[in-house]
Scaffold this active site. Structure first.
Site, PDB file in Angstrom:
ATOM      1  CG  HIS A  71      -1.747   0.822   1.327  1.00 34.17           C
ATOM      2  ND1 HIS A  71      -1.647   2.233   1.799  1.00 34.17           N
ATOM      3  CD2 HIS A  71      -3.235   0.732   1.185  1.00 34.17           C
ATOM      4  CE1 HIS A  71      -2.836   3.051   1.793  1.00 34.17           C
ATOM      5  NE2 HIS A  71      -3.940   2.133   1.285  1.00 34.17           N
TER       6      HIS A  71
ATOM      7  CG  ASP B 233       0.006  -2.748   6.223  1.00 37.84           C
ATOM      8  OD1 ASP B 233      -1.003  -2.672   6.889  1.00 37.84           O
ATOM      9  OD2 ASP B 233       0.183  -2.107   5.139  1.00 37.84           O
TER      10      ASP B 233
ATOM     11  CD  GLN C  45      -7.392  -4.513   3.792  1.00 31.30           C
ATOM     12  OE1 GLN C  45      -8.504  -5.247   4.245  1.00 31.30           O
ATOM     13  NE2 GLN C  45      -7.629  -3.273   3.461  1.00 31.30           N
TER      14      GLN C  45
ATOM     15  CE  LYS D 260      -7.931  -0.033   5.796  1.00 27.73           C
ATOM     16  NZ  LYS D 260      -8.513  -0.005   4.565  1.00 27.73           N
TER      17      LYS D 260
ATOM     18  CB  CYS E 162      -3.725   3.084  -1.727  1.00 31.59           C
ATOM     19  SG  CYS E 162      -4.697   4.603  -1.349  1.00 31.59           S
TER      20      CYS E 162
HETATM   21  N1  PMP Z   1      -2.020  -0.790   4.508  1.00 30.71           N
HETATM   22  C1  PMP Z   1      -3.084  -1.462   3.994  1.00 30.71           C
HETATM   23  C2  PMP Z   1      -2.647  -2.902   3.322  1.00 30.71           C
HETATM   24  C3  PMP Z   1      -4.414  -1.109   4.129  1.00 30.71           C
HETATM   25  O1  PMP Z   1      -5.382  -1.751   3.301  1.00 30.71           O
HETATM   26  C4  PMP Z   1      -4.496   0.311   4.144  1.00 30.71           C
HETATM   27  C5  PMP Z   1      -6.164   0.851   4.193  1.00 30.71           C
HETATM   28  N2  PMP Z   1      -6.470   0.869   2.851  1.00 30.71           N
HETATM   29  C6  PMP Z   1      -3.430   0.915   4.921  1.00 30.71           C
HETATM   30  C7  PMP Z   1      -2.503   0.296   5.029  1.00 30.71           C
HETATM   31  C8  PMP Z   1      -3.762   2.473   5.420  1.00 30.71           C
HETATM   32  O2  PMP Z   1      -4.851   2.310   6.422  1.00 30.71           O
HETATM   33  P1  PMP Z   1      -5.377   3.698   7.096  1.00 30.71           P
HETATM   34  O3  PMP Z   1      -5.871   4.412   5.944  1.00 30.71           O
HETATM   35  O4  PMP Z   1      -6.336   3.260   7.962  1.00 30.71           O
HETATM   36  O5  PMP Z   1      -4.262   4.322   7.514  1.00 30.71           O
END
Ligand code: PMP
Length: 402
Positions: A123, A196, A199, A222, A360
């Site tokens: 991401h 990270d 998910q 999430k 993203c």
């Molecule tokens: N890493 C991953 C794998 C994600 O799916 C996301 C959210 N789409 C993020 C990081 C970022 O999370 P947040 O926007 O809640 O900070």
């Protein structure tokens, strides 16, 4: 899955009773954010109704209640990860947690040319903060199934690798990465690792000490909790050694114009009035997952993915992107003749909420030579009816664009 009481789970999520575009809602955008059960809504509302005050400061009763609830939430969240409470730093979510590590842990150790080793499925929040800190970002390749090519990843660990960071479960493809193997190889070379878990936490158990990673990051939203809240789970020795990054109230021990000293961990990293309701909501969300049963939820989602995959794949002109053997409840796909944005709009007309775009993960889209995908993602309250509604809507896309 027999024994899984889907109707009961659903009854706890008031938003599922909404209709959208005059249709039954099939909410399949859970990788973007999950819906919230009554218990989370009640915990947050109840906090503001009967316990709201600023924490850590006053001696009055409400301040005591607020502090008790807030720090109780920290204990609850620590227990989830089998970590100690000093190892839980509250943040606005995964993104802020990674930025904290980039700024406070990595940046002071960097020499020009030093690298952070990533995978091709990260991401943006696990790419850009390292670049802002001054590191060179190196990515290991992803195969056609959307899996990390482990031998190639290993080869990219070099003398300049200062940190290894990897997504636990890919938000774009659902791929579950072999984080245990990654941590083992990194530790054998004395390189710190961040995982990270944005998910992952609502779908897989995470035992922070057993995993052995240096840092684990996640977002409450999430995992059935509130938006704008999450945490960094970090080995205490790192937190002790890291300098603070945001200055202000609560993070200090003493302040003088000649210089200031810092509070103990984790408070050293939590400047300013925190998001008390966020912490309380996150704790309530973890309670909710525990009461529904993380293993039961995971088994249900897995069965639903098995139900959905052949049905979605059978839609004429549709191609799945990401077919990893070890995969969470995410279906990413493209369709002949229809841009993902068009797919999303037509599905919306049918009451089906999915996400379309690059999620993203622009480098990953480039790897698969697509500008974007359509992504359906599962959670505890989804059922075969949601999948059927999705598949029927996809056939409508074929009729209009195919
Ligand atoms: N890493 C991953 C794998 C994600 O799916 C996301 C959210 N789409 C993020 C990081 C970022 O999370 P947040 O926007 O809640 O900070």
């Amino acid at each position: 899955v027999s024994g899984y009481d889907l109707a009961r789970v659903r009854a706890e999520f008031p938003i599922l009773r909404e209709t959208v575009r005059g249709k039954r809602l099939a909410y399949l955008d859970n990788a973007a954010t999950t819906q919230k059960p009554e218990s989370v809504l009640r915990a947050m509302d109840g906090y503001y109704r009967s316990s709201n005050a600023n924490v850590h400061r006053a001696v009055h009763e409400l301040a005591e209640r607020a502090t008790g609830l807030y720090e109780g939430a920290r204990d609850r969240i620590a227990r989830w990860f089998k970590a100690s409470r000093e190892e839980i730093v509250f943040t606005r979510g995964t993104t802020e947690a990674i930025n904290l590590v980039a700024r406070s842990f990595l940046a002071p150790r960097l020499q020009p040319g030093d690298e952070v080793l990533l995978t091709g499925m990260e991401h943006h929040s696990n790419i850009v903060p390292w670049q802002l800190a001054g590191a060179k970002t190196v990515a290991a390749p992803v195969n056609d199934a959307g899996e990390l090519v482990f031998e190639e990843w290993l080869k990219r660990i070099g003398p300049r690798t200062r940190l290894i960071s990897v997504v636990h479960v890919s938000n774009s493809l659902g791929t579950v990465n072999p984080v245990e193997d990654i941590v083992r190889e990194a530790r054998a070379r004395g390189i710190p690792v961040l995982v990270d878990g944005a998910q992952a936490i609502a779908h897989l158990p995470v035992d922070f000490p057993a995993l052995g990673a240096d840092f684990y990051v996640c977002s409450a939203h999430k995992a059935y909790g509130p938006t704008g809240f999450g945490c960094l789970v970090a080995k205490r020795e790192h937190l002790e050694a890291m300098p603070p990054w945001h200055g202000g109230g609560d993070m200090i021990r003493t302040v003088a114009f000649e210089g200031s000293t810092w509070n103990e961990v984790p408070y050293k990293f939590e400047a300013g009035t925190p998001d008390m309701a966020g912490a309380i909501g996150f704790a309530a969300a973890l309670d909710w997952i525990e009461s529904a049963g993380l293993q039961a939820i995971a088994a249900h989602e897995h069965a639903l993915l098995e139900y959905a995959t052949p049905r979605v794949a059978a839609v004429p002109g549709l191609r799945l992107v990401g077919t990893a053997r070890n995969k969470g409840g995410i279906l990413s796909f493209v369709m002949q003749g229809a841009h993902p944005h068009d797919i999303g709009s037509i599905l919306d007309q049918e009451g089906v909420a999915i996400r379309t775009g690059h999620h993203c993960t622009m480098p990953l889209m480039e790897r698969f030579a697509v500008p974007a995908t359509a992504r359906a993602s599962l959670a505890a309250y989804n059922g075969e009816d949601d999948v059927d509604q999705l598949v029927a809507a996809l056939h409508k896309v074929v009729r209009l664009f195919g």
